[in-house]
Design a protein around this motif. Structure first.
Motif, short mmCIF file in Angstrom:
data_model
loop_
_atom_site.label_atom_id
_atom_site.label_comp_id
_atom_site.label_asym_id
_atom_site.label_seq_id
_atom_site.Cartn_x
_atom_site.Cartn_y
_atom_site.Cartn_z
N GLN A 83 104.20 -80.98 10.81
CA GLN A 83 105.19 -81.56 11.64
C GLN A 83 105.90 -81.45 10.06
OE1 GLN A 83 103.02 -84.04 12.10
NE2 GLN A 83 103.30 -85.32 13.46
N TRP A 84 105.24 -81.55 8.56
CA TRP A 84 105.77 -80.61 7.25
C TRP A 84 105.74 -79.54 7.75
CZ3 TRP A 84 109.63 -83.19 4.56
CH2 TRP A 84 109.55 -84.35 4.84
N ARG A 85 104.43 -78.61 7.80
CA ARG A 85 103.83 -77.28 8.05
C ARG A 85 105.09 -76.90 8.46
NH1 ARG A 85 98.45 -73.98 10.09
NH2 ARG A 85 99.27 -72.53 9.44
N ILE A 86 105.51 -77.20 10.19
CA ILE A 86 106.82 -76.70 11.15
C ILE A 86 107.81 -76.67 10.51
CG2 ILE A 86 107.82 -77.12 12.80
CD1 ILE A 86 104.55 -77.66 14.44
N LEU A 87 108.08 -77.71 9.80
CA LEU A 87 109.37 -77.98 8.74
C LEU A 87 109.82 -76.73 7.72
CD1 LEU A 87 112.33 -79.32 8.24
CD2 LEU A 87 111.70 -80.38 6.52
#
Length: 263
Positions: A83-87
């Motif tokens: 999720q943080w990678r996508i953000l």
């Protein structure tokens, strides 16, 4: 689909492969790579690309609103979670498109290009049919969508990958048709494409950006629960990819071999 990733499977599909080729190999791109597009033709296209970019900002904002973060702190740290990678990827998208819009304006000033140019058959400046198709697609991912059935983050990531993958491949095709002649001032557009625009859209950083989108899409697809969903995921992703590639084919203006020297 075997051991292929989702994006590999999409590009291996015969229907999608045909659309992909048509979306990334046009006369406009070939002549652009040869320095044979006039300022007028380039202005008309670039003005539409700018409208696309403005809608892209809202599109990315909509995707950000769909990212859900784990409530538990990951032992490996926040940067390790998908999720943080996508953000982080989406933050990069916003930073990149902001820089791109500034780049459009700077290039237009340097080469006397009109960012409000009206294309052939258009009565006034505004999005043409294809650009409007992109705007409608992007706006369907708005943070507060107008339609009853809300688009998913998965669909949005596939659209993001398809648009950027096609764009990079298309301008790489144009670059392949560029001569070794570095006298860009002789180009019909004064050198705007071959000196500035094509190098920007075929650069190593842009290639790495597209690769990061692809990796995020594939990782997100793998993390969606249930092997029974594999076929359904492919069908959903294929529909989005086909829609983008059809739009991308129409995004390149129709030009003839006599384009060189046109007004």
């Amino acid at each position: 689909m075997g051991t292929q990733s989702l994006t590999e499977s999409l590009l291996a599909d015969s229907q999608i492969a045909d659309l992909y080729q048509r979306a990334t190999q046009s006369q406009f791109l070939r002549l652009g790579g040869q320095g044979r597009l006039s300022r007028g033709t380039l202005s008309a296209w670039l003005s539409q690309d700018r409208l696309y970019a403005l809608a892209y900002v809202r599109f990315i904002g909509g995707l950000v609103s769909r990212v859900t973060f784990p409530t538990q702190v990951d032992a490996k740290g926040t940067s390790a979670t998908l999720q943080w990678r996508i953000l982080t990827l989406l933050q990069g998208c916003l930073a990149g498109i902001t820089k791109e819009l500034q780049f459009f304006e700077e290039t237009a000033r340097s080469y006397d290009l009109d960012l409000a140019a009206v294309g052939p058959g258009e009565r006034g400046f505004g999005p043409n049919a294809t650009t409007q198709g992109y705007i409608d697609l992007f706006d369907s991912f708005a943070a507060k969508p107008r339609q009853e059935e809300e688009r998913t983050l998965f669909e949005g990531l596939v659209v993001l990958w398809a648009t950027e993958q096609a764009y990079f491949t298309a301008w790489s095709y144009a670059k392949q048709h560029s001569s070794q002649d570095a006298d860009f001032e002789k180009d019909s557009d004064g050198g705007a494409l071959r000196k500035h625009l094509i190098p920007n859209w075929t650069s190593r950083p842009f290639q790495e950006f597209v690769s990061e989108i692809r990796e995020c899409v594939d990782a997100y697809a793998e993390n969606l629960t249930g092997e029974d969903n594999v076929d359904a995921r492919f069908v959903t992703a294929a529909a989005m990819t086909k829609k983008v590639f059809v739009l991308e084919e129409g995004f390149w203006p129709v030009v003839g071999e006599d384009e060189e020297g046109a007004a």
